[in-house]
Design a protein around this motif. Structure first.
Motif, PDB file in Angstrom:
ATOM      1  N   GLU A 135      92.769 -19.698 -10.201  1.00  0.00           N
ATOM      2  CA  GLU A 135      93.457 -18.311  -9.956  1.00  0.00           C
ATOM      3  C   GLU A 135      92.831 -17.320 -10.923  1.00  0.00           C
ATOM      4  OE1 GLU A 135      95.841 -17.622  -7.713  1.00  0.00           O
ATOM      5  OE2 GLU A 135      95.283 -19.662  -7.281  1.00  0.00           O
ATOM      6  N   LEU A 136      92.219 -17.724 -12.000  1.00  0.00           N
ATOM      7  CA  LEU A 136      91.489 -16.536 -12.735  1.00  0.00           C
ATOM      8  C   LEU A 136      90.235 -16.149 -12.105  1.00  0.00           C
ATOM      9  CD1 LEU A 136      91.109 -14.684 -15.258  1.00  0.00           C
ATOM     10  CD2 LEU A 136      90.710 -16.724 -16.703  1.00  0.00           C
ATOM     11  N   LEU A 137      89.735 -17.519 -11.673  1.00  0.00           N
ATOM     12  CA  LEU A 137      88.316 -17.279 -10.959  1.00  0.00           C
ATOM     13  C   LEU A 137      88.613 -16.149  -9.635  1.00  0.00           C
ATOM     14  CD1 LEU A 137      85.292 -18.125 -10.713  1.00  0.00           C
ATOM     15  CD2 LEU A 137      86.124 -19.882  -9.260  1.00  0.00           C
ATOM     16  N   LYS A 138      89.353 -16.315  -9.095  1.00  0.00           N
ATOM     17  CA  LYS A 138      89.814 -15.409  -7.943  1.00  0.00           C
ATOM     18  C   LYS A 138      90.029 -14.138  -8.291  1.00  0.00           C
ATOM     19  CE  LYS A 138      92.199 -18.778  -4.650  1.00  0.00           C
ATOM     20  NZ  LYS A 138      93.473 -19.260  -4.335  1.00  0.00           N
ATOM     21  N   ARG A 139      90.889 -13.987  -9.445  1.00  0.00           N
ATOM     22  CA  ARG A 139      90.883 -12.330 -10.192  1.00  0.00           C
ATOM     23  C   ARG A 139      89.433 -11.795 -10.625  1.00  0.00           C
ATOM     24  NH1 ARG A 139      95.534 -15.208 -12.189  1.00  0.00           N
ATOM     25  NH2 ARG A 139      94.695 -14.941 -14.277  1.00  0.00           N
ATOM     26  N   LEU A 140      88.629 -12.813 -11.099  1.00  0.00           N
ATOM     27  CA  LEU A 140      87.420 -12.508 -11.703  1.00  0.00           C
ATOM     28  C   LEU A 140      86.520 -11.975 -10.279  1.00  0.00           C
ATOM     29  CD1 LEU A 140      86.467 -14.688 -14.491  1.00  0.00           C
ATOM     30  CD2 LEU A 140      85.915 -12.270 -14.530  1.00  0.00           C
TER      31      LEU A 140
END
Length: 170
Positions: A135-140
């Protein structure tokens, strides 16, 4: 539970270190921020570095100027990644801080960003965490796309109104 610890040696570092916090906040990454002088309060510093893992920190961002020992000392104690942010100084423009942080002995690495590089420190911390957080990767990725669109918009505006008008608006 905070995943990133942000620590600085002085409140004069706050304008730079707050940029790391702003990025982490935008990306939805929990952090804790504090001021600790490794030289003036070593007992407080050692407790901070020793307890960071138990607090849930996975990365520490440490900003320091001049002798700039805070990031290296964090890296000597904390077993996970430390990102050093060298502060611009009045004496040597931050080169002193940069050299202190980047020239760590073998076995004690500190990932080091540019002088006053708070934004990149926040992004790098998020990228480290994103290796195990989809999920953090998607936000990045979305953050990177926003930056790309911002540059494209500026280029379109420059093409549209010309460089003199663009400069006048800056």
């Amino acid at each position: 539970m905070a995943k990133v610890g942000i620590v600085m040696g002085s409140d004069s570092d706050l304008p730079v270190m707050s940029k790391a916090a702003d990025v982490l906040e935008k990306l939805g990454v929990d952090f804790e921020m504090t001021i600790i002088s490794a030289h003036r309060e070593p007992d407080v510093f050692f407790e901070y570095a020793r307890s960071a893992e138990a607090k849930g920190f996975r990365v520490i961002i440490a900003g320091a100027g001049k002798a700039a020992h805070l990031p290296g000392m964090c890296a000597a104690i904390f077993p996970m990644p430390v990102i050093g942010v060298p502060m611009k100084t009045s004496d040597l423009g931050g080169v002193d801080s940069l050299y202190s942080i980047v020239q760590m002995p073998g076995g004690i690495p500190v990932a080091t960003v540019a002088i006053n590089g708070g934004v990149n420190a926040g992004i790098l911390a998020a990228k480290i965490l994103a290796t195990s957080d989809e999920e953090l990767l998607k936000r990045l990725k979305a953050y990177s796309e926003e930056m790309k669109q911002d540059v494209e918009g500026r280029a379109e505006k420059l093409d549209e109104i010309g460089y003199k008008a663009y400069l006048a608006q800056m």
